[in-house]
Design a protein around this motif. Structure first.
Motif, PDB file in Angstrom:
ATOM      1  N   LYS A  13       6.237 -12.316   1.054  1.00  0.00           N
ATOM      2  CA  LYS A  13       4.804 -12.284   1.315  1.00  0.00           C
ATOM      3  C   LYS A  13       4.542 -12.599   2.779  1.00  0.00           C
ATOM      4  CE  LYS A  13       0.444 -14.257  -0.329  1.00  0.00           C
ATOM      5  NZ  LYS A  13      -0.174 -15.232  -1.262  1.00  0.00           N
ATOM      6  N   LYS A  14       3.701 -11.806   3.415  1.00  0.00           N
ATOM      7  CA  LYS A  14       3.350 -11.912   4.826  1.00  0.00           C
ATOM      8  C   LYS A  14       4.538 -11.653   5.751  1.00  0.00           C
ATOM      9  CE  LYS A  14      -0.467 -15.138   4.114  1.00  0.00           C
ATOM     10  NZ  LYS A  14      -1.076 -16.439   4.494  1.00  0.00           N
ATOM     11  N   GLN A  15       5.651 -11.195   5.179  1.00  0.00           N
ATOM     12  CA  GLN A  15       6.824 -10.797   5.956  1.00  0.00           C
ATOM     13  C   GLN A  15       7.346  -9.471   5.410  1.00  0.00           C
ATOM     14  OE1 GLN A  15       8.251 -12.254   8.662  1.00  0.00           O
ATOM     15  NE2 GLN A  15       6.625 -13.790   8.691  1.00  0.00           N
ATOM     16  N   ALA A  16       6.424  -8.523   5.288  1.00  0.00           N
ATOM     17  CA  ALA A  16       6.757  -7.262   4.625  1.00  0.00           C
ATOM     18  C   ALA A  16       7.689  -6.409   5.482  1.00  0.00           C
ATOM     19  CB  ALA A  16       5.483  -6.484   4.322  1.00  0.00           C
ATOM     20  N   MET A  17       8.632  -5.770   4.816  1.00  0.00           N
ATOM     21  CA  MET A  17       9.497  -4.745   5.405  1.00  0.00           C
ATOM     22  C   MET A  17       9.441  -3.513   4.501  1.00  0.00           C
ATOM     23  SD  MET A  17      12.779  -7.015   6.603  1.00  0.00           S
ATOM     24  CE  MET A  17      13.575  -5.582   7.322  1.00  0.00           C
ATOM     25  N   TYR A  18       9.814  -2.393   5.061  1.00  0.00           N
ATOM     26  CA  TYR A  18       9.644  -1.142   4.320  1.00  0.00           C
ATOM     27  C   TYR A  18      10.900  -0.295   4.419  1.00  0.00           C
ATOM     28  CZ  TYR A  18       4.723  -2.434   4.558  1.00  0.00           C
ATOM     29  OH  TYR A  18       3.523  -3.108   4.460  1.00  0.00           O
ATOM     30  N   ASP A  19      11.140   0.430   3.320  1.00  0.00           N
ATOM     31  CA  ASP A  19      12.173   1.461   3.312  1.00  0.00           C
ATOM     32  C   ASP A  19      11.499   2.815   3.484  1.00  0.00           C
ATOM     33  OD1 ASP A  19      14.233  -0.359   2.857  1.00  0.00           O
ATOM     34  OD2 ASP A  19      13.992  -0.229   0.678  1.00  0.00           O
ATOM     35  N   VAL A  20      12.110   3.685   4.286  1.00  0.00           N
ATOM     36  CA  VAL A  20      11.618   5.064   4.438  1.00  0.00           C
ATOM     37  C   VAL A  20      12.357   5.911   3.400  1.00  0.00           C
ATOM     38  CG1 VAL A  20      11.299   7.011   6.000  1.00  0.00           C
ATOM     39  CG2 VAL A  20      11.270   4.659   6.893  1.00  0.00           C
ATOM     40  N   VAL A  21      11.602   6.421   2.441  1.00  0.00           N
ATOM     41  CA  VAL A  21      12.228   7.125   1.318  1.00  0.00           C
ATOM     42  C   VAL A  21      11.603   8.514   1.161  1.00  0.00           C
ATOM     43  CG1 VAL A  21      12.766   4.987   0.107  1.00  0.00           C
ATOM     44  CG2 VAL A  21      10.603   6.148  -0.339  1.00  0.00           C
ATOM     45  N   VAL A  22      12.390   9.355   0.546  1.00  0.00           N
ATOM     46  CA  VAL A  22      11.918  10.679   0.133  1.00  0.00           C
ATOM     47  C   VAL A  22      11.720  10.606  -1.378  1.00  0.00           C
ATOM     48  CG1 VAL A  22      12.412  13.144   0.014  1.00  0.00           C
ATOM     49  CG2 VAL A  22      13.207  11.790   1.985  1.00  0.00           C
ATOM     50  N   ALA A  23      10.485  10.840  -1.823  1.00  0.00           N
ATOM     51  CA  ALA A  23      10.185  10.645  -3.245  1.00  0.00           C
ATOM     52  C   ALA A  23       9.214  11.701  -3.720  1.00  0.00           C
ATOM     53  CB  ALA A  23       9.608   9.244  -3.472  1.00  0.00           C
ATOM     54  N   ASP A  24       9.131  11.800  -5.043  1.00  0.00           N
ATOM     55  CA  ASP A  24       8.172  12.694  -5.668  1.00  0.00           C
ATOM     56  C   ASP A  24       6.773  12.152  -5.378  1.00  0.00           C
ATOM     57  OD1 ASP A  24       6.632  14.337  -7.246  1.00  0.00           O
ATOM     58  OD2 ASP A  24       7.783  13.994  -9.086  1.00  0.00           O
ATOM     59  N   ALA A  25       5.863  13.041  -5.044  1.00  0.00           N
ATOM     60  CA  ALA A  25       4.513  12.629  -4.700  1.00  0.00           C
ATOM     61  C   ALA A  25       3.816  11.974  -5.883  1.00  0.00           C
ATOM     62  CB  ALA A  25       3.715  13.832  -4.222  1.00  0.00           C
ATOM     63  N   THR A  39      14.705   2.459   7.538  1.00  0.00           N
ATOM     64  CA  THR A  39      13.919   1.227   7.323  1.00  0.00           C
ATOM     65  C   THR A  39      12.928   1.074   8.467  1.00  0.00           C
ATOM     66  OG1 THR A  39      15.541  -0.136   8.511  1.00  0.00           O
ATOM     67  CG2 THR A  39      15.812   0.071   6.114  1.00  0.00           C
ATOM     68  N   TYR A  40      11.887   0.276   8.173  1.00  0.00           N
ATOM     69  CA  TYR A  40      10.838   0.034   9.160  1.00  0.00           C
ATOM     70  C   TYR A  40      10.422  -1.440   9.070  1.00  0.00           C
ATOM     71  CZ  TYR A  40       6.105   0.066  11.137  1.00  0.00           C
ATOM     72  OH  TYR A  40       4.972  -0.210  11.859  1.00  0.00           O
ATOM     73  N   ASN A  41      10.465  -2.151  10.218  1.00  0.00           N
ATOM     74  CA  ASN A  41      10.090  -3.560  10.268  1.00  0.00           C
ATOM     75  C   ASN A  41       8.977  -3.737  11.304  1.00  0.00           C
ATOM     76  OD1 ASN A  41       9.866  -6.318  10.228  1.00  0.00           O
ATOM     77  ND2 ASN A  41      11.903  -6.740  11.059  1.00  0.00           N
ATOM     78  N   PRO A  42       7.732  -3.920  10.843  1.00  0.00           N
ATOM     79  CA  PRO A  42       6.622  -4.059  11.786  1.00  0.00           C
ATOM     80  C   PRO A  42       6.457  -5.481  12.340  1.00  0.00           C
ATOM     81  CG  PRO A  42       5.785  -4.106   9.570  1.00  0.00           C
ATOM     82  CD  PRO A  42       7.263  -3.912   9.451  1.00  0.00           C
ATOM     83  N   ASN A  43       7.313  -6.412  11.932  1.00  0.00           N
ATOM     84  CA  ASN A  43       7.166  -7.811  12.352  1.00  0.00           C
ATOM     85  C   ASN A  43       7.728  -8.068  13.751  1.00  0.00           C
ATOM     86  OD1 ASN A  43       6.066  -8.635   9.768  1.00  0.00           O
ATOM     87  ND2 ASN A  43       8.138  -8.439   8.958  1.00  0.00           N
ATOM     88  N   THR A  44       8.434  -7.129  14.321  1.00  0.00           N
ATOM     89  CA  THR A  44       8.980  -7.289  15.670  1.00  0.00           C
ATOM     90  C   THR A  44       8.091  -6.556  16.669  1.00  0.00           C
ATOM     91  OG1 THR A  44      10.385  -5.325  15.411  1.00  0.00           O
ATOM     92  CG2 THR A  44      11.327  -7.455  14.770  1.00  0.00           C
ATOM     93  N   ASP A  45       8.315  -6.874  17.959  1.00  0.00           N
ATOM     94  CA  ASP A  45       7.530  -6.222  19.015  1.00  0.00           C
ATOM     95  C   ASP A  45       8.492  -5.737  20.110  1.00  0.00           C
ATOM     96  OD1 ASP A  45       5.491  -5.262  20.520  1.00  0.00           O
ATOM     97  OD2 ASP A  45       4.824  -7.225  21.276  1.00  0.00           O
ATOM     98  N   PRO A  46       8.664  -4.417  20.241  1.00  0.00           N
ATOM     99  CA  PRO A  46       8.075  -3.339  19.425  1.00  0.00           C
ATOM    100  C   PRO A  46       8.690  -3.290  18.029  1.00  0.00           C
ATOM    101  CG  PRO A  46       9.664  -2.432  20.960  1.00  0.00           C
ATOM    102  CD  PRO A  46       9.562  -3.895  21.288  1.00  0.00           C
TER     103      PRO A  46
END
Length: 244
Positions: A13-25, A39-46
């Protein structure tokens, strides 16, 4: 079936990270997916983007539709630029060599911009740290200067007080010495008679013994009194002889 390239959330929580996936809509956001491509981590700069560019390019060319966020990521990594050039090659507008050359130049330019941004962020961070240290040092110097000034003022006041009360201090010391000497003399005079008193009492003791011996002398004189009392008895005997 329609295919999308999107983000699947994970992390705390409040430290979200994301996987970039190809999936059914039609699949849920964090549900089943076909393939994970990065993967995508928006918690760093950049923000940190780890992406398999070749797989992303293949899926884009197959018609997979990226979401807005993923499209921005693909543009950032040059995948969308590569797709644009490849479409031109497929239409015969440019050759493959020219497309590869343009893509390489674009990637170099993009890399220099990214590096410039990273350097700028690092420089800004160092400048902020230096400014904070300078401000802290300035406060410390001002505090030390204030303490030094107070110490000097206190020392000056003490010196002035000593100068003003120097003579009075000498007189007070002399008076104290005189009082101590007088007290010592008084103690000496008081102690002397107390020490001689036992000697005088010792001298008077024989007199007391003489007084006590007086009754003994009276006892010696008592027989004389008896002799005096016997005299009338002898006179009585002589008178009887005369009468006889």
């Amino acid at each position: 079936m329609p295919v999308k390239i999107r983000l699947a959330r994970r992390g705390r929580k409040k430290q979200a990270m994301y996987d970039v996936v190809v999936a059914d809509a039609r699949a849920p956001r964090d549900g089943r997916f076909i393939e994970k491509i990065g993967t995508y981590n928006p918690n760093t700069d950049p923000a940190s983007i780890n992406l398999d560019d070749n797989k992303a390019f293949d899926w884009v060319m197959k018609g997979a539709q990226p979401t807005d966020t993923v499209r921005a990521m693909l543009s950032y990594r040059g995948v969308m630029m590569k797709k644009h050039l490849q479409v031109g090659v497929n239409k015969g507008a440019i050759t493959q060599e020219e497309a590869d050359k343009k893509l390489e130049e674009w990637l170099k330019d993009k890399e220099s911009k990214i590096q410039g941004k990273v350097d700028k962020l690092a420089k800004d961070k160092a400048d902020k740290k230096k400014a904070a240290l300078d401000a802290e040092k300035k406060v410390s110097d001002a505090r030390a200067e204030g303490l030094k000034k107070k110490a000097q003022e206190a020392e000056a006041a003490l010196v002035a007080e000593i100068k003003e009360g120097g003579a009075e201090g000498d007189e007070d010391v002399a008076e104290d010495v005189a009082e101590v000497e007088e007290a010592q003399a008084t103690e000496t005079q008081t102690e002397a008679p107390v020490e001689e008193a036992p000697a005088e009492e010792a001298k008077e003791e024989p007199k007391a013994e003489a007084v006590e011996e007086a009754p003994a002398e009276e006892a010696k004189e008592e027989p004389k009194a008896e002799a005096t009392e016997e005299a009338p008895a002898e006179e009585a005997k002589e008178e009887d002889k005369k009468e006889g």
